[in-house]
Design a protein around this motif. Structure first.
Motif, PDB file in Angstrom:
ATOM      1  N   MET A  25       0.834  -1.186   0.000  1.00  0.00           N
ATOM      2  CA  MET A  25       0.000   0.000   0.000  1.00  0.00           C
ATOM      3  C   MET A  25       0.879   1.250   0.000  1.00  0.00           C
ATOM      4  SD  MET A  25      -3.195  -0.548   2.530  1.00  0.00           S
ATOM      5  CE  MET A  25      -3.558  -2.236   2.976  1.00  0.00           C
ATOM      6  N   GLN A  26       0.394   2.270  -0.631  1.00  0.00           N
ATOM      7  CA  GLN A  26       1.108   3.536  -0.758  1.00  0.00           C
ATOM      8  C   GLN A  26       0.965   4.375   0.507  1.00  0.00           C
ATOM      9  OE1 GLN A  26       2.810   4.183  -3.642  1.00  0.00           O
ATOM     10  NE2 GLN A  26       3.659   5.993  -2.685  1.00  0.00           N
ATOM     11  N   SER A  27       2.066   4.988   0.954  1.00  0.00           N
ATOM     12  CA  SER A  27       2.015   5.914   2.080  1.00  0.00           C
ATOM     13  C   SER A  27       1.694   7.314   1.573  1.00  0.00           C
ATOM     14  CB  SER A  27       3.357   5.924   2.818  1.00  0.00           C
ATOM     15  OG  SER A  27       3.593   4.679   3.432  1.00  0.00           O
ATOM     16  N   TRP A  28       1.192   8.138   2.467  1.00  0.00           N
ATOM     17  CA  TRP A  28       0.817   9.521   2.132  1.00  0.00           C
ATOM     18  C   TRP A  28       1.440  10.469   3.146  1.00  0.00           C
ATOM     19  CZ3 TRP A  28      -2.822  10.976  -1.756  1.00  0.00           C
ATOM     20  CH2 TRP A  28      -3.312   9.897  -2.500  1.00  0.00           C
ATOM     21  N   ARG A  29       1.907  11.639   2.669  1.00  0.00           N
ATOM     22  CA  ARG A  29       2.569  12.616   3.536  1.00  0.00           C
ATOM     23  C   ARG A  29       1.753  13.906   3.615  1.00  0.00           C
ATOM     24  NH1 ARG A  29       7.830  13.110   1.449  1.00  0.00           N
ATOM     25  NH2 ARG A  29       6.916  14.319  -0.221  1.00  0.00           N
ATOM     26  N   CYS A  30       1.620  14.418   4.830  1.00  0.00           N
ATOM     27  CA  CYS A  30       0.984  15.714   5.034  1.00  0.00           C
ATOM     28  C   CYS A  30       1.935  16.795   4.533  1.00  0.00           C
ATOM     29  CB  CYS A  30       0.677  15.924   6.517  1.00  0.00           C
ATOM     30  SG  CYS A  30      -0.033  17.556   6.889  1.00  0.00           S
ATOM     31  N   THR A  31       1.450  17.659   3.656  1.00  0.00           N
ATOM     32  CA  THR A  31       2.304  18.704   3.098  1.00  0.00           C
ATOM     33  C   THR A  31       2.508  19.864   4.080  1.00  0.00           C
ATOM     34  OG1 THR A  31       0.419  19.770   2.009  1.00  0.00           O
ATOM     35  CG2 THR A  31       1.659  18.153   0.723  1.00  0.00           C
ATOM     36  N   ILE A  32       1.779  19.859   5.186  1.00  0.00           N
ATOM     37  CA  ILE A  32       1.931  20.907   6.198  1.00  0.00           C
ATOM     38  C   ILE A  32       3.014  20.532   7.216  1.00  0.00           C
ATOM     39  CG2 ILE A  32       0.774  22.241   8.015  1.00  0.00           C
ATOM     40  CD1 ILE A  32      -0.349  22.787   5.199  1.00  0.00           C
ATOM     41  N   CYS A  33       2.893  19.342   7.821  1.00  0.00           N
ATOM     42  CA  CYS A  33       3.808  18.970   8.916  1.00  0.00           C
ATOM     43  C   CYS A  33       4.689  17.767   8.606  1.00  0.00           C
ATOM     44  CB  CYS A  33       3.014  18.716  10.190  1.00  0.00           C
ATOM     45  SG  CYS A  33       2.062  17.165  10.164  1.00  0.00           S
ATOM     46  N   GLN A  34       4.513  17.159   7.436  1.00  0.00           N
ATOM     47  CA  GLN A  34       5.313  16.013   6.986  1.00  0.00           C
ATOM     48  C   GLN A  34       4.960  14.692   7.676  1.00  0.00           C
ATOM     49  OE1 GLN A  34       7.012  16.905   4.235  1.00  0.00           O
ATOM     50  NE2 GLN A  34       6.215  18.907   4.757  1.00  0.00           N
ATOM     51  N   TYR A  35       3.841  14.640   8.414  1.00  0.00           N
ATOM     52  CA  TYR A  35       3.367  13.375   8.988  1.00  0.00           C
ATOM     53  C   TYR A  35       3.150  12.374   7.856  1.00  0.00           C
ATOM     54  CZ  TYR A  35      -0.047  10.002  10.824  1.00  0.00           C
ATOM     55  OH  TYR A  35      -0.725   8.854  11.165  1.00  0.00           O
ATOM     56  N   ILE A  36       3.545  11.131   8.084  1.00  0.00           N
ATOM     57  CA  ILE A  36       3.343  10.070   7.095  1.00  0.00           C
ATOM     58  C   ILE A  36       2.212   9.163   7.564  1.00  0.00           C
ATOM     59  CG2 ILE A  36       4.365   8.050   5.962  1.00  0.00           C
ATOM     60  CD1 ILE A  36       5.664  10.587   4.994  1.00  0.00           C
ATOM     61  N   TYR A  37       1.168   9.045   6.725  1.00  0.00           N
ATOM     62  CA  TYR A  37       0.115   8.068   6.997  1.00  0.00           C
ATOM     63  C   TYR A  37       0.535   6.766   6.338  1.00  0.00           C
ATOM     64  CZ  TYR A  37      -4.086   5.324   7.023  1.00  0.00           C
ATOM     65  OH  TYR A  37      -4.970   4.292   7.210  1.00  0.00           O
ATOM     66  N   ASP A  38       0.753   5.743   7.149  1.00  0.00           N
ATOM     67  CA  ASP A  38       1.129   4.416   6.677  1.00  0.00           C
ATOM     68  C   ASP A  38      -0.098   3.521   6.777  1.00  0.00           C
ATOM     69  OD1 ASP A  38       2.153   1.914   6.157  1.00  0.00           O
ATOM     70  OD2 ASP A  38       3.508   1.880   7.871  1.00  0.00           O
ATOM     71  N   PRO A  39      -0.677   3.118   5.633  1.00  0.00           N
ATOM     72  CA  PRO A  39      -1.886   2.288   5.679  1.00  0.00           C
ATOM     73  C   PRO A  39      -1.710   0.996   6.469  1.00  0.00           C
ATOM     74  CG  PRO A  39      -1.517   3.098   3.466  1.00  0.00           C
ATOM     75  CD  PRO A  39      -0.299   3.448   4.270  1.00  0.00           C
ATOM     76  N   ALA A  40      -0.514   0.431   6.466  1.00  0.00           N
ATOM     77  CA  ALA A  40      -0.287  -0.809   7.206  1.00  0.00           C
ATOM     78  C   ALA A  40      -0.471  -0.595   8.709  1.00  0.00           C
ATOM     79  CB  ALA A  40       1.108  -1.352   6.916  1.00  0.00           C
ATOM     80  N   ALA A  41      -0.129   0.586   9.188  1.00  0.00           N
ATOM     81  CA  ALA A  41      -0.246   0.894  10.614  1.00  0.00           C
ATOM     82  C   ALA A  41      -1.606   1.500  10.949  1.00  0.00           C
ATOM     83  CB  ALA A  41       0.861   1.857  11.031  1.00  0.00           C
ATOM     84  N   GLY A  42      -2.222   2.188   9.975  1.00  0.00           N
ATOM     85  CA  GLY A  42      -3.485   2.873  10.240  1.00  0.00           C
ATOM     86  C   GLY A  42      -3.279   4.045  11.184  1.00  0.00           C
ATOM     87  N   ASP A  43      -4.308   4.413  11.892  1.00  0.00           N
ATOM     88  CA  ASP A  43      -4.269   5.483  12.898  1.00  0.00           C
ATOM     89  C   ASP A  43      -5.184   5.057  14.038  1.00  0.00           C
ATOM     90  OD1 ASP A  43      -3.974   7.864  14.266  1.00  0.00           O
ATOM     91  OD2 ASP A  43      -5.226   9.037  12.896  1.00  0.00           O
ATOM     92  N   PRO A  44      -4.791   3.992  14.764  1.00  0.00           N
ATOM     93  CA  PRO A  44      -5.659   3.412  15.789  1.00  0.00           C
ATOM     94  C   PRO A  44      -6.112   4.401  16.858  1.00  0.00           C
ATOM     95  CG  PRO A  44      -3.696   2.058  15.484  1.00  0.00           C
ATOM     96  CD  PRO A  44      -3.531   3.289  14.648  1.00  0.00           C
TER      97      PRO A  44
END
Length: 52
Positions: free
Chosen positions: A1-20
């Motif tokens: 799965m593709q990761s996504w980066r916040c263009t404001i703070c550079q947080y990386i959303y990793d689909p494998a980890a989710g955001d529990p």
């Protein structure tokens, strides 16, 4: 799965980890996040994320 980066703070959303901590189960693709989901670090909306 593709990761996504916040263009404001550079947080990386990793689909494998989710955001529990915010109710997003591991394995949830970015495209399946609810429209109300925001960056857990800075509060930016999904439209502020880019694929990495």
């Amino acid at each position: 799965m593709q990761s996504w980066r916040c263009t404001i703070c550079q947080y990386i959303y990793d689909p494998a980890a989710g955001d529990p901590e915010n109710g997003i189960a591991p394995g949830t693709p970015f495209e399946d996040l609810p429209d109300s989901w925001v960056c857990p670090l800075c509060g930016a909306g999904k439209e502020m994320f880019e694929e990495v």
